[in-house]
Scaffold this motif. Structure first.
Motif, PDB file in Angstrom:
ATOM      1  N   THR A  74       0.859  -1.185   0.000  1.00 37.90           N
ATOM      2  CA  THR A  74       0.000   0.000   0.000  1.00 37.90           C
ATOM      3  C   THR A  74       0.894   1.234   0.000  1.00 37.90           C
ATOM      4  OG1 THR A  74      -0.056   0.529   2.355  1.00 37.90           O
ATOM      5  CG2 THR A  74      -1.515  -1.237   1.609  1.00 37.90           C
ATOM      6  N   ILE A  75       0.352   2.313  -0.522  1.00 40.19           N
ATOM      7  CA  ILE A  75       1.116   3.563  -0.549  1.00 40.19           C
ATOM      8  C   ILE A  75       0.216   4.697  -0.090  1.00 40.19           C
ATOM      9  CG2 ILE A  75       2.265   5.243  -2.059  1.00 40.19           C
ATOM     10  CD1 ILE A  75       3.209   2.912  -3.767  1.00 40.19           C
ATOM     11  N   SER A  76       0.756   5.584   0.738  1.00 41.76           N
ATOM     12  CA  SER A  76       0.033   6.799   1.123  1.00 41.76           C
ATOM     13  C   SER A  76       0.830   7.995   0.639  1.00 41.76           C
ATOM     14  CB  SER A  76      -0.121   6.893   2.636  1.00 41.76           C
ATOM     15  OG  SER A  76      -0.635   5.690   3.152  1.00 41.76           O
ATOM     16  N   VAL A  77       0.134   8.957   0.104  1.00 40.18           N
ATOM     17  CA  VAL A  77       0.811  10.166  -0.348  1.00 40.18           C
ATOM     18  C   VAL A  77       0.509  11.285   0.646  1.00 40.18           C
ATOM     19  CG1 VAL A  77       1.091  11.836  -2.203  1.00 40.18           C
ATOM     20  CG2 VAL A  77       0.527   9.449  -2.741  1.00 40.18           C
ATOM     21  N   ALA A 131      -3.760  10.884  -0.853  1.00 36.47           N
ATOM     22  CA  ALA A 131      -4.144   9.701  -1.631  1.00 36.47           C
ATOM     23  C   ALA A 131      -3.641   8.476  -0.911  1.00 36.47           C
ATOM     24  CB  ALA A 131      -3.539   9.769  -3.031  1.00 36.47           C
ATOM     25  N   GLN A 132      -4.339   7.368  -1.111  1.00 37.70           N
ATOM     26  CA  GLN A 132      -3.978   6.141  -0.422  1.00 37.70           C
ATOM     27  C   GLN A 132      -4.454   4.971  -1.261  1.00 37.70           C
ATOM     28  OE1 GLN A 132      -5.492   6.432   3.562  1.00 37.70           O
ATOM     29  NE2 GLN A 132      -3.574   5.715   4.435  1.00 37.70           N
ATOM     30  N   GLY A 133      -3.702   3.916  -1.323  1.00 39.55           N
ATOM     31  CA  GLY A 133      -4.177   2.762  -2.077  1.00 39.55           C
ATOM     32  C   GLY A 133      -3.058   1.813  -2.424  1.00 39.55           C
ATOM     33  N   THR A 134      -3.357   0.830  -3.253  1.00 44.28           N
ATOM     34  CA  THR A 134      -2.318  -0.084  -3.717  1.00 44.28           C
ATOM     35  C   THR A 134      -1.543   0.628  -4.810  1.00 44.28           C
ATOM     36  OG1 THR A 134      -3.709  -0.969  -5.460  1.00 44.28           O
ATOM     37  CG2 THR A 134      -3.867  -2.038  -3.304  1.00 44.28           C
ATOM     38  N   SER A 159      -3.000   5.816 -11.258  1.00 43.99           N
ATOM     39  CA  SER A 159      -3.868   6.753 -11.958  1.00 43.99           C
ATOM     40  C   SER A 159      -4.001   8.080 -11.209  1.00 43.99           C
ATOM     41  CB  SER A 159      -5.248   6.129 -12.140  1.00 43.99           C
ATOM     42  OG  SER A 159      -5.757   5.773 -10.871  1.00 43.99           O
ATOM     43  N   ASN A 160      -3.381   8.150 -10.007  1.00 46.27           N
ATOM     44  CA  ASN A 160      -3.504   9.393  -9.241  1.00 46.27           C
ATOM     45  C   ASN A 160      -2.707  10.520  -9.909  1.00 46.27           C
ATOM     46  OD1 ASN A 160      -2.141  11.265  -7.075  1.00 46.27           O
ATOM     47  ND2 ASN A 160      -4.061  10.556  -6.194  1.00 46.27           N
ATOM     48  N   LYS A 161      -3.360  11.690  -9.946  1.00 52.75           N
ATOM     49  CA  LYS A 161      -2.754  12.811 -10.684  1.00 52.75           C
ATOM     50  C   LYS A 161      -1.400  13.213 -10.122  1.00 52.75           C
ATOM     51  CE  LYS A 161      -6.436  15.686 -12.581  1.00 52.75           C
ATOM     52  NZ  LYS A 161      -7.483  15.609 -11.520  1.00 52.75           N
ATOM     53  N   TRP A 162      -1.347  13.364  -8.776  1.00 52.33           N
ATOM     54  CA  TRP A 162      -0.098  13.830  -8.185  1.00 52.33           C
ATOM     55  C   TRP A 162       1.017  12.823  -8.430  1.00 52.33           C
ATOM     56  CZ3 TRP A 162       3.641  12.371  -4.838  1.00 52.33           C
ATOM     57  CH2 TRP A 162       4.546  13.382  -4.494  1.00 52.33           C
ATOM     58  N   VAL A 163       0.653  11.560  -8.264  1.00 58.15           N
ATOM     59  CA  VAL A 163       1.641  10.510  -8.463  1.00 58.15           C
ATOM     60  C   VAL A 163       2.123  10.524  -9.898  1.00 58.15           C
ATOM     61  CG1 VAL A 163       2.019   8.020  -8.459  1.00 58.15           C
ATOM     62  CG2 VAL A 163       0.676   9.089  -6.633  1.00 58.15           C
ATOM     63  N   ALA A 204       5.798  11.187 -10.983  1.00 53.28           N
ATOM     64  CA  ALA A 204       6.419  10.035 -11.631  1.00 53.28           C
ATOM     65  C   ALA A 204       7.086  10.468 -12.927  1.00 53.28           C
ATOM     66  CB  ALA A 204       5.369   8.973 -11.927  1.00 53.28           C
ATOM     67  N   LEU A 205       6.465  11.399 -13.638  1.00 54.99           N
ATOM     68  CA  LEU A 205       7.058  11.902 -14.870  1.00 54.99           C
ATOM     69  C   LEU A 205       8.416  12.503 -14.586  1.00 54.99           C
ATOM     70  CD1 LEU A 205       4.055  13.549 -16.738  1.00 54.99           C
ATOM     71  CD2 LEU A 205       5.340  11.490 -17.332  1.00 54.99           C
ATOM     72  N   GLY A 206       8.465  13.203 -13.478  1.00 60.57           N
ATOM     73  CA  GLY A 206       9.723  13.853 -13.118  1.00 60.57           C
ATOM     74  C   GLY A 206      10.774  12.856 -12.659  1.00 60.57           C
TER      75      GLY A 206
END
Ligand SMILES: Nc1ncnc2c1ncn2[C@@H]1O[C@H](COP(=O)(O)OP(=O)(O)OP(=O)(O)O)[C@@H](O)[C@H]1O
Ligand SMILES: [Mg+2]
Lengths: 341, 247
Positions: free
Chosen positions: B214-217, B225-228, B234-238, B242-244
């Protein structure tokens, strides 16, 4: 660089070669002290102060708690010894136990207040408490004899059951103190390589980490403080016996500073033997320099300054640099187990 | 019930709010990742969870017990271990002693004052097992200060494991590590996941997404955000970070 916490090859022995040499040095001292131009009483002073210094360095060097008021416990021990002889009964064991116990009590009490402190606050509080004891010793005339102190404290005999040994002569008294010192040396050596001692050293290095691996840091500080006060008390009791008196000067700030200086000059921050070297150097300097000039303390003080500036590892550091052997620690060896196999 | 739970944690320094209503929960046996930009409050959150700071508000529950405001040493003895973002070792001590000091069997001997530590084969053996786990066997007697940066990081983790914890908090374990050392660390964490519950703050997204269950942002002191890892792809911030960070 060498540190106090290096694991030396013989960390797990009771009697290391160094301790053996030291014991031989101590026990043979009465044989050669006069021929080299000194006198028996200086041996007594040196041995007493080494007991004080070894106990002090458990706190100062090993635990990293910089007490500047430890003279107080030396004084408490001296008064307790004297009061026991004068009011309870003339007894060597009784007097020394009283000295150790009283100093432990005083140390434990003060430790309750200081062991939550760090750095400069810790140092200032130890000074403040030291002054309180000194002041009390002057003001509590009825008990302490005020500025004059306790006079004519008898030197009790050493009672060995069947026969007793008179300690009125300085040589006999010296032997008693030397034997106690050897016991103290062995104990402190073992203690600093024991779980308890290693935890103290861990706390010196990184208090935060120590608490995050589960240690009640303040308790260990409290215990180290109390333990070092007990050694100071033993030294104080012996001092009262040697001087046949106890007076406020014994617990003055001056004494507190002196022990710090001896330990630092000797190299107590980096080596177990530092405090011992520091005490010996001080007394030799006092007598040798003192016979040349009245201002010997100034020269000694200058030496202290130079030492702190250029050789903070102290005399022990200098000697270790000269002889590779004594600097040899397990950490320097490639891969070698400490089990001695 | 989760092994470790933080409920509505707030942390203020004076008027400055660093954590606002943080709720996290870590299931036994999982690897939990925490990510977020610099200054988001991740380390402060770890400090609150492990007793270094007392949260201004909120509760922390470990194994059904409320540990809010307990001192670090108590929390540690209950089975919560951690490593630090900045190196935090016993620098004068050898590698093996750093480990020995953290062993519960050693801690129980705290009052022994005349028995030597270094002829205690049982302790040495226990410490070696830990050093083997983190890949430091053979360097036991070196001063911890002389280790390479990567090995000091490994020792940090070793000290956290030596306490025999149930849950381990790692604050940016890969920071400053090269590619090879990061791979080694990933395989170490894969080895450890069967034995410990792990929570780690990480900036290296590939590392985190590969390992975490699991990951929490955390952003601006809040869990945004929180989830697997799959859910978070699909989370925008991630996606943006991630692009960076991941090619
Ligand atoms: N003791 C403190 N007093 C005041 N402000 C603090 C304190 N500790 C942290 N902060 C502030 O809280 C914020 C969060 O800091 P924190 O170290 O938790 O961030 P982080 O998410 O771990 O960042 P990084 O990724 O850089 O490690 C920072 O802006 C920091 O300045
Ligand atoms: Mg951080």
């Amino acid at each position: 660089m060498a540190t106090l916490s290096d694991i030396t090859r013989r960390s797990s022995q009771w009697i290391t070669p160094q301790i053996f040499v030291f014991a031989v040095f101590l026990l043979s001292l009465p044989l050669w002290i006069r021929p080299i131009g000194l006198y028996q009483y200086i041996g007594i002073e040196i041995a007493i102060w080494i007991i004080f210094a070894l106990g002090f360095n458990l706190l100062f060097g090993y635990t990293g708690l910089h007490s500047f008021g430890h003279g107080a416990y030396l004084g408490v021990g001296a008064y307790a010894f004297g009061l026991f002889q004068l009011h309870v009964g003339v007894s060597l064991i009784g007097g020394l136990l009283a000295a150790v116990f009283a100093a432990a009590l005083a140390g434990a009490f003060v430790a309750c207040f200081v062991s939550h402190r760090r750095g400069i606050y810790f140092a200032l509080m130890t000074i403040a408490f030291g002054q309180v004891f000194w002041f009390a010793s002057i003001k509590m005339h009825g008990i302490t004899g005020g500025e004059d102190g306790l006079l004519n404290i008898p030197r009790p005999d050493l009672n060995l059951g069947v026969y007793s040994v008179s300690l009125s002569g300085n040589t006999a008294l010296y032997y008693l103190i030397a034997v106690l010192l050897i016991i103290v040396t062995v104990f402190t050596w073992r203690a600093m390589n024991s779980p308890f001692g290693r935890i103290l050293q861990a706390i010196r290095q990184n208090e935060t980490r120590a608490s995050f691996i589960g240690y009640e840091v303040w308790w260990f500080k409290w215990a180290a403080f109390t333990l070092s006060a007990m050694f100071a008390g033993l030294a104080g009791g012996l001092f009262a016996m040697a001087q046949e008196s106890a007076y406020p000067d014994v617990m003055s700030l001056h004494q507190s500073g002196l022990i710090v200086m001896m330990v630092l000059v000797g190299g107590g921050l980096v080596n177990f033997w530092g405090p011992i070297l520091g005490v010996i150097l001080y007394f030799i300097a006092r007598d040798v320099l003192g016979s040349i000039t009245e201002t010997w303390l100034l020269w000694y003080g200058l030496m202290f300054v130079v030492m702190v500036m250029f050789k903070p590892e102290g005399l022990a550091g200098v000697l270790a640099g000269l002889s590779k052997n004594s600097a040899e620690t397990l950490n320097d060896l490639p891969v070698k187990t400490a089990e001695g196999n | 019930m989760a092994l470790f739970e933080a409920r509505n944690i707030h942390k203020r320094f004076g008027s400055r709010v660093v954590l606002e209503n943080i709720s996290l929960s870590f299931e036994e046996g999982q690897v939990n990742g925490i990510m977020g930009p610099n200054g988001a409050g991740k380390t402060t959150c770890f400090h609150c969870l492990t007793g270094h700071y007392k949260p201004t508000r909120g509760n922390i529950i470990f194994d059904g017990q409320d540990i809010t405001g307990k001192p670090p040493q108590r929390i540690s003895r209950m089975g919560v271990s951690r490593s630090f973002q900045l190196m935090n070792l016993f620098d004068d001590s050898s590698v093996i002693e750093n480990i020995i000091l953290a062993l519960p069997d050693f801690r129980r001997r705290y009052a022994q004052a005349t028995r030597s530590v270094f002829d205690d084969r049982e302790l040495l053996e226990q410490a070696r097992v830990i050093l083997d786990q983190v890949g430091l066997l053979g360097q036991e007697w070196l001063p911890s200060l002389s280790l390479s940066y990567g090995n000091r990081r490994a020792l940090e983790i070793g000290v956290a494991l030596a306490a025999n914890p149930r849950i381990v908090f790692l604050d940016e374990p890969t920071s400053g590590l090269g590619a090879e050392a990061t791979r080694q660390l990933a395989s170490l964490i894969n080895k450890l996941r069967s034995k410990y519950t792990i929570v780690m703050i990480e900036h290296d997204m590939r590392f985190l997404f590969e390992l975490a269950d699991t990951i929490s942002v955390i952003h601006w002191g809040q869990v945004i955000a929180q989830g697997t890892p799959d859910e978070l792809q699909s989370n925008k911030w991630v996606q943006r970070s991630a692009l960076g960070e991941v090619a």
